[in-house]
Design a protein around this motif. Structure first.
Motif, PDB file in Angstrom:
ATOM      1  N   ARG B 176       0.275  -0.979  -0.218  1.00 18.39           N
ATOM      2  CA  ARG B 176       0.019   0.425  -0.298  1.00 18.39           C
ATOM      3  C   ARG B 176       1.098   1.363   0.104  1.00 18.39           C
ATOM      4  O   ARG B 176       0.837   2.223  -0.721  1.00 18.39           O
ATOM      5  CB  ARG B 176      -0.700  -0.361   1.155  1.00 18.39           C
ATOM      6  N   ASP B 180       0.760   3.773  -2.982  1.00 19.86           N
ATOM      7  CA  ASP B 180       0.711   5.524  -2.773  1.00 19.86           C
ATOM      8  C   ASP B 180       2.146   6.646  -3.169  1.00 19.86           C
ATOM      9  O   ASP B 180       1.781   7.562  -4.082  1.00 19.86           O
ATOM     10  CB  ASP B 180       0.642   6.250  -0.869  1.00 19.86           C
ATOM     11  N   SER B 183       1.904   6.438  -6.977  1.00 25.92           N
ATOM     12  CA  SER B 183       0.293   7.293  -7.637  1.00 25.92           C
ATOM     13  C   SER B 183       0.695   8.449  -7.126  1.00 25.92           C
ATOM     14  O   SER B 183       0.665   9.575  -8.535  1.00 25.92           O
ATOM     15  CB  SER B 183      -1.012   6.970  -6.441  1.00 25.92           C
ATOM     16  N   ASP B 184       1.526   8.871  -6.198  1.00 25.13           N
ATOM     17  CA  ASP B 184       1.904  10.058  -6.117  1.00 25.13           C
ATOM     18  C   ASP B 184       2.829  11.172  -7.163  1.00 25.13           C
ATOM     19  O   ASP B 184       2.560  12.353  -7.676  1.00 25.13           O
ATOM     20  CB  ASP B 184       2.136  10.939  -4.609  1.00 25.13           C
TER      21      ASP B 184
END
Lengths: 624, 258
Positions: B176, B180, B183-184
């Motif tokens: 996870r 994250d 994705s950023d």
């Protein structure tokens, strides 16, 4: 390369070294610090000693002696350097290319830096100051003309290090394949062993030739002496009988030459200077000695030429090493599938048939089939592991390289040895051979590593597990013994009884080693680093236990001597030699030890059952 | 020279002897896309990523990375300065701490020390490694090593990130955290090229996918267009091969008798 990057690469090497020291535990840190101090002391003292030696002892010696001094130093350096190379090959490179290639860094510079770092090892620390000290002393004693020795020394070391670095890169690439890796290490070890024994073999050869030559010369001298005595005696008789006048006697006596010892008996053969120079010119490690010798004779050209030659060889080696390293990493040569290789799935029926036929072949009364199957599997595992092959080959090689030449050189003495004592020599060869697998027997689970989990899970009694492990070592230990005892028999010409009895004795020795090895393997397992027989992360208590066991072993082996004592007493008191006393008494001992083994084995099995968790924790931890 | 593609290859081929591990692959990876490179074991994913990152030389074909033509006779330092890589073997030094390793990588990119320290703290904190500063990486778990390697790849703030199996062998929490961060990273316009076996993660993260099998690129394009109404798994199985067709019965596994 950017200077900043170079500094960071140096920094990262330093950090790695410091972290290894600090995180290796307090004992490791202390030991490393002590070692560091010793290394520095060694370095300084070798510099001072060599300088003093050069200044006071070698100041007036002839040039032909200087060449010998430098040859000896260079040979010793090469020997230790190559041992260091093999040791280094067993580790991964500290800053390997693989970890740098995705970073924005010049690989050429990284390669060169890695090469420079290869200079920092024990051999160089010990020998470079010594060579430097000696070179400086010779500049002082022989004048500034000797100054050329410094670039000559630098180029010579650069040549050796560059060639070995190139070789290291090539071998490291070969070792990418784990199976090849172990084979390479084994082969390198064997080459070093042969190289280290070469002087001994040469010495034995020279001594034998020299002795033969001496014997021939003595025989010739004796014949000459007899001829001289005979001629003189005839002459004297003729004088006494009045057949010749005294003047005639004196004339003819002067004509008869008295025998003179030939040069072979008084002076060993030696090479002439031209041959020595030629040999040094042909062999690059000899260039340094040759250069120093010619410099001492105030001839500068040979030294300068060898300096440039050595520097050239170094440059070419480095260039080739860089290109092969890059080719290895970027072209992935070691992953290449051999051209023309067929890729076909194995026929399951054929495979099954083969496996089925290789199992269930032999049935031994009293030994369950499952134990025999396990024995076969474990034996295959042992024979396929090159590190174990090497460990098993070392003792026979040592015996082969040192004992056999010694036996050849003392063949005459052996032939004079009373027959009654000859089985002792056979027993020595046999015991040594059995001891060769002691390393394996005393740490039976260490070399299983993670595979020990499987042994814990198999539905096999621990007694049978130990029995199978012991049996798997039997063909190896007994095979080596049989060969060695047969060789010894060929050399000593012992009696048939002595030969057969010794072979039975090897079985007894093996049983004792098994009982002994089972105990220590269970009580004090040692973790073995992957791909080596080297023990890793060893606790001091375990080391002490192994030392105690090793010291106890000779006493445990005392019963093995009983059959020989019986044999000796039998012959000493005039017993007939047609009764094979030695073989019979050895068989009795073997039967007795077999009974003891079968009595002890269940106990050892129960001990293993209790301690198998502890054993697993020691041997199965990650070793890399 | 800027082009439409962050990564572009023409007939990229890598042969090992007779075996063509990568066979005439024509990749097109859009700028700012999250590109998932899928394929079964031994399909040629890692070989492709090694060639794209300069770790392995192609047998034939050409590549353009970030608009720059990759020439094999040069060391491509300019391109390497603009990309971050999590290689297959992670490239870590066993006997360095996380901070030391990040300092090393940062200095290799010629970053100022202050910037390295600041970014290292941020990355280690986000990836949950800030409390492990005394440990050497050899003492790290596999997941922690993955995170550290990712931190090192992100440290120079690259335009393009190559990740070889970043989710293999990592737990759900680590997975996870990595998702994250990635994705950023893509959201601000950078490009990610990753290989993975985990179809669910690729489906959730990636905007574009390429499917390779037996060394050949058999499918490529925006994920939404490719999967249409189905799932990525059904598309993958359809294109790579259906287990049902090649399934072999292991009849004895169905019996309880030993």
């Amino acid at each position: 390369m950017n200077l900043e990057q170079l500094k960071v690469l140096v920094w990262v090497r330093w950090r790695i070294a410091i972290n290894q020291l600090v995180h290796g535990g307090s004992v490791g840190a202390v030991l490393s610090s002590v070692l560091g101090v010793i290394v520095i002391a060694l370095s300084i003292s070798s510099l001072v000693l060599a300088f003093g030696l050069g200044l006071f002892l070698l100041a007036k010696v002839p040039a032909s002696t200087l060449i010998v001094v430098w040859d000896v130093i260079m040979a010793a350096f090469l020997f230790f350097w190559i041992i260091g190379l093999v040791t280094e090959l067993q580790r991964s490179e500290t800053v390997s290319f693989e970890k740098l290639m995705h970073l924005p860094i010049s690989l050429r510079s990284a390669f060169f830096l890695n090469y420079l770092c290869s200079w920092f090892n024990l051999s160089m620390v010990a020998f470079l100051p010594a060579m430097l000290g000696l070179a400086l002393a010779q500049i002082v004693t022989h004048g500034m003309g000797m100054f050329v020795v410094l670039p000559l020394l630098a180029s010579q070391l650069a040549m050796i290090t560059a060639i070995t670095y190139q070789l290291r890169g090539w071998i490291a690439a070969l070792m990418e394949n784990p199976r090849k890796r172990r084979t390479v290490i084994v082969t390198m070890g064997m080459i070093i062993m042969f190289l280290s024994q070469a002087p001994q073999l040469f010495n034995v050869y020279v001594m034998r030739k020299s002795r033969q030559s001496r014997q021939t010369s003595q025989q010739q001298l004796q014949q000459e002496l007899e001829r001289y005595e005979r001629d003189m005696s005839d002459l004297r008789q003729e004088l006494q009988e009045g057949q010749i006048e005294p003047a005639e006697f004196n004339r003819r006596a002067a004509e008869i030459e008295p025998p003179v010892p030939s040069p072979a008996t008084t002076k060993p053969p030696s090479l002439d200077e031209q041959t020595i120079a030629l040999l040094h010119a042909a062999l690059p490690p000899g260039w340094l000695g040759l250069g120093v010798k010619t410099l001492a004779q105030h001839r500068y050209w040979p030294a300068m030429v060898t300096t440039f030659l050595a520097a050239g060889v170094a440059a070419v080696s480095l260039r080739r090493g860089y290109r092969s390293t890059i080719r290895y990493y970027r072209l992935g040569h070691m992953h290449t599938v051999r051209s023309g290789a067929k890729h076909s799935a194995p026929d399951p029926q054929v495979t099954n048939k083969h496996d089925a036929s290789s199992f269930r072949k032999i049935h031994v009364p009293g030994i369950p089939d499952v134990v025999l199957d396990f024995t076969r599997i474990h034996l295959r595992h042992l024979l396929r592991a090159p590190e174990i092959r090497m460990a098993l080959l070392v003792p026979p090689m040592v015996v082969g390289l040192s004992l056999i030449p010694a036996m050849f050189s003392t063949h005459d003495e052996l032939s004079k040895m009373p027959v009654i004592y000859r089985p002792l020599l056979l027993m020595g060869a046999g015991v040594f051979s059995v001891l060769s697998i002691l390393q394996l027997l005393m740490n039976q689970f260490g070399f299983d590593r993670d595979g020990f989990r499987t042994y814990m899970l198999v539905p096999l009694s621990r007694r049978n597990l130990l029995l199978a492990k012991n049996l798997s070592c039997l063909p190896i230990g007994f095979g080596i013994s049989l060969v060695m005892v047969s060789v010894a028999q060929f050399m000593t010409r012992a009696s048939v009884d002595g030969y057969l009895g010794t072979i039975v004795q090897c079985g007894s020795g093996f049983l004792v080693c098994c009982m002994f090895g089972n105990f220590i393997s269970v009580l004090s397992p040692m973790p073995a680093a992957t791909r080596t027989m080297r023990r890793s992360r060893v606790k001091l208590v375990n080391v002490l236990l192994h030392v105690v066991f090793a010291m106890t072993l000779p006493f445990v082996q005392i019963p093995i001597a009983v059959p020989y004592v019986v044999y000796w007493l039998w012959h000493f008191y005039g017993g007939t030699r047609w009764v094979p006393v030695y073989t019979l008494s050895s068989l009795v001992l073997l039967a007795a030890l077999g009974a003891v083994y079968l009595w002890v084995l269940p106990m050892q099995g129960r001990l293993l059952l209790r301690r198998q968790g502890a054993v697993l924790r020691v041997v199965a931890a990650s070793q890399d | 020279m800027e082009t439409d593609w962050a990564i572009e290859s023409e007939n990229l081929t890598r042969a090992f002897g007779d075996v063509r591990a990568v066979d005439d692959v024509n990749l097109r990876v859009r700028w700012g896309s999250f590109y998932g490179f899928l394929g079964p074991n031994g399909a040629g994913k890692s070989t492709t990523i090694k060639m794209l990152t300069g770790l392995l030389e192609p047998t034939s074909g050409s590549m353009r990375i970030l608009g720059e033509s990759v020439r094999q006779d040069q060391e491509q330092l300019a391109i390497k300065k603009r990309i971050g890589v999590v290689p297959e073997n992670l490239g870590l030094f066993d006997n360095l701490t996380a901070r030391e390793y990040l300092t090393f990588v940062g200095r290799m990119y010629l970053m100022p020390v202050d910037t390295i320290q600041q970014r290292s703290e941020d990355l280690l904190s986000v990836l949950g490694l800030q409390d492990e500063h005394k440990k050497l990486t050899l003492e790290y778990s596999h997941g922690m090593k993955k995170k550290l390697s990712l931190a090192a790849a992100l440290l120079p703030n690259p335009d393009l990130l190559f990740l070889d199996e970043p989710f293999e062998g990592v737990d759900a929490v680590t997975s996870r955290a990595i998702r994250d961060i990635l994705s950023d990273f893509v959201a601000r316009g950078s490009t990610v090229f990753l290989t993975s076996h985990v179809l669910e993660i690729v489906e959730r993260l990636c905007t574009d996918v390429g499917i390779i099998a037996h060394g050949k690129l058999i499918e490529q394009g925006p994920l939404d267009e490719l999967k249409q109404d189905g799932s990525l798994e059904s598309l993958f199985l359809q294109r790579v091969g259906n287990h049902e067709e090649t399934r072999v019965e292991v009849s004895w596994l169905k019996d309880r008798a030993v």
